[in-house]
Design a protein around this motif. Structure first.
Motif, PDB file in Angstrom:
ATOM      1  N   PHE A   1     -28.623-135.688  50.119  1.00 12.56           N
ATOM      2  CA  PHE A   1     -28.869-136.458  49.057  1.00 12.56           C
ATOM      3  C   PHE A   1     -29.023-137.808  48.978  1.00 12.56           C
ATOM      4  N   GLN A   2     -28.723-138.114  50.089  1.00 13.85           N
ATOM      5  CA  GLN A   2     -28.354-139.516  50.473  1.00 13.85           C
ATOM      6  C   GLN A   2     -30.508-139.818  51.374  1.00 13.85           C
ATOM      7  N   VAL A   3     -30.913-139.022  51.679  1.00 10.79           N
ATOM      8  CA  VAL A   3     -32.661-138.759  52.175  1.00 10.79           C
ATOM      9  C   VAL A   3     -33.122-138.697  51.248  1.00 10.79           C
ATOM     10  N   LEU A   4     -33.387-137.339  50.122  1.00  6.84           N
ATOM     11  CA  LEU A   4     -34.184-136.720  49.300  1.00  6.84           C
ATOM     12  C   LEU A   4     -34.308-137.774  47.849  1.00  6.84           C
ATOM     13  N   GLU A   5     -32.574-138.859  47.678  1.00  3.15           N
ATOM     14  CA  GLU A   5     -32.972-139.717  46.609  1.00  3.15           C
ATOM     15  C   GLU A   5     -33.163-141.204  47.396  1.00  3.15           C
ATOM     16  N   GLU A   6     -33.731-140.914  48.463  1.00  2.00           N
ATOM     17  CA  GLU A   6     -34.143-143.007  48.841  1.00  2.00           C
ATOM     18  C   GLU A   6     -35.304-143.141  47.677  1.00  2.00           C
ATOM     19  N   GLU A   7     -36.145-142.392  47.244  1.00  2.00           N
ATOM     20  CA  GLU A   7     -37.208-143.211  46.566  1.00  2.00           C
ATOM     21  C   GLU A   7     -36.808-142.738  45.038  1.00  2.00           C
ATOM     22  N   THR A   8     -36.164-141.665  44.706  1.00  2.00           N
ATOM     23  CA  THR A   8     -36.398-141.344  43.236  1.00  2.00           C
ATOM     24  C   THR A   8     -34.605-140.409  42.822  1.00  2.00           C
ATOM     25  N   PRO A   9     -34.065-140.353  42.457  1.00  2.00           N
ATOM     26  CA  PRO A   9     -33.258-139.667  42.048  1.00  2.00           C
ATOM     27  C   PRO A   9     -33.419-138.130  42.047  1.00  2.00           C
ATOM     28  N   LEU A  10     -33.252-137.298  41.951  1.00  2.00           N
ATOM     29  CA  LEU A  10     -32.932-136.086  41.978  1.00  2.00           C
ATOM     30  C   LEU A  10     -32.728-135.165  40.846  1.00  2.00           C
ATOM     31  N   GLU A  11     -33.252-134.537  40.419  1.00  2.00           N
ATOM     32  CA  GLU A  11     -32.939-133.697  38.550  1.00  2.00           C
ATOM     33  C   GLU A  11     -31.882-132.601  38.949  1.00  2.00           C
ATOM     34  N   VAL A  12     -31.139-133.123  37.823  1.00  2.00           N
ATOM     35  CA  VAL A  12     -30.193-131.825  37.499  1.00  2.00           C
ATOM     36  C   VAL A  12     -30.254-130.406  38.176  1.00  2.00           C
ATOM     37  N   ARG A  13     -31.443-129.758  38.055  1.00  2.00           N
ATOM     38  CA  ARG A  13     -31.621-129.064  38.281  1.00  2.00           C
ATOM     39  C   ARG A  13     -31.347-128.978  40.091  1.00  2.00           C
ATOM     40  N   GLU A  14     -32.154-129.800  40.640  1.00  2.00           N
ATOM     41  CA  GLU A  14     -32.615-129.253  41.841  1.00  2.00           C
ATOM     42  C   GLU A  14     -30.816-129.802  42.622  1.00  2.00           C
ATOM     43  N   ARG A  15     -29.939-130.467  42.176  1.00  2.00           N
ATOM     44  CA  ARG A  15     -29.016-130.586  42.412  1.00  2.00           C
ATOM     45  C   ARG A  15     -28.121-129.906  42.175  1.00  2.00           C
ATOM     46  N   ASP A  16     -28.092-129.407  41.913  1.00  2.00           N
ATOM     47  CA  ASP A  16     -27.362-127.766  41.393  1.00  2.00           C
ATOM     48  C   ASP A  16     -27.508-126.571  42.062  1.00  2.00           C
TER      49      ASP A  16
END
Length: 320
Positions: free
Chosen positions: A64-79
């Motif tokens: 989560f920390q790496v993927l959200e460095e530039e933009t927040p993840l979508e709910v679907r992606e987090r799930d």
């Protein structure tokens, strides 16, 4: 890890809806990786299912920390990420438990049928031989030592069972008593010299005593000394030292021979793990695993020093 991350990337990269068959294929791949991970971790000494689960908690946090460095993840992606990691940790933990159970079953079958039977036959035969000797016969002392060695062999089999108990989360049962370690070391080396010849040089303070488990500390000494014979240079002596230093009792066993590479030293004390140089030697890959657990049960530690031209030294440190 790379394989798992590739599967996870496949699951979240495609924005189109996947068919049920595609989703099932991704789950099967992740399940295979999780089981493989759990099986591997079960072979490491002192590794628990809690530590296995912690690995996945850390992995989720880092992803989560790496993927959200530039933009927040979508709910679907987090799930998708959360579901994938939860599935992987469940698969790994289940396989971890199954592998431990298989190890225990293997121990019970092997020890019962392959070891205890022959040991009992040898003991009975030796006892019959003992009755044929009269007091003062030169062979009497040798036969008595043989019986003593057989008794210790039976105790060593019990120690192998202890390895199975340790993997099941149980502890080694110790009976502590006041012990003259110098005398214990002398007795052990005398028996080993009888088996291996005069290979050992002992340097010991005669007044060192400790409150310890005599049987288990004897097992540690026998294991380290016999390993030195097995893997050391056969033309050089093995030096065993016992002394007190910095509020600790030190027991060291040194042998000359090829050094143990630093990148393989970490697996020496792991259950069923052996260095490449030891593959052609007989053994279970359990001696150092047990020695480490026995020493730690005495609130001590065991270390190794090995270098080219200096040989290998195992050092046991016990509280004085």
């Amino acid at each position: 890890m790379p394989v798992y991350l590739n599967h996870l990337a496949d699951a979240i990269s495609d924005q189109t809806d996947k068919t049920s068959a595609q989703i099932e294929t991704i789950k099967l791949k992740s399940t295979h990786v999780g089981k493989q991970h759990g099986h591997e971790r079960a072979g490491y000494a002192d590794y628990t299912v809690s530590q296995l689960i912690l690995e996945y908690h850390i992995l989720r946090q880092v992803i989560f920390q790496v993927l959200e460095e530039e933009t927040p993840l979508e709910v679907r992606e987090r799930d998708i990420i959360i579901d994938s990691i939860e599935q992987a940790v469940n698969d790994a933990a289940t396989q971890f438990s199954h592998t431990l159970r298989d190890i225990q079953e293997m121990f019970m079958v092997t020890l019962t049928h392959d070891l205890r039977g022959p040991v009992n036959i040898v003991k009975m035969g030796t006892q019959l031989i003992l009755r044929r000797f009269e007091r003062g016969d030169a062979h009497l002392d040798i036969t008595v030592r043989m019986i003593s060695a057989i008794d210790r062999m039976d105790a060593m089999i019990q120690n192998l069972l202890d390895a199975s108990r340790l993997r099941a989360g149980q502890s080694i049962k110790l009976e502590f008593e006041e012990c003259n370690l110098a005398q214990l070391l002398k007795d052990v080396i005398e028996d080993l010299n009888f088996t291996y010849g005069d290979r050992f040089v002992v340097v010991s303070d005669p007044n060192i005593t400790s409150n310890c488990s005599r049987k288990q500390i004897r097992r540690v000494i026998e294991n380290l000394a016999s390993n030195a014979v097995k893997y050391g240079d056969p033309e050089t002596p093995i030096t065993v030292k016992l002394y007190e230093c910095d509020s600790h009792i030190h027991l060291s066993v040194h042998n000359q021979g090829p050094p143990i590479p630093s990148d393989t030293q970490s697996i020496l004390f792991q259950q069923f793990r052996r260095t490449p140089a030891a593959e052609d030697k007989t053994g279970w890959g359990l001696g150092l695993f047990l020695a480490k657990n026995i020493v730690e049960a005495h609130e001590g530690m065991i270390e190794i020093e090995s270098a080219e031209g200096k040989g290998t030294t195992f050092i046991v440190k016990l509280p004085a």
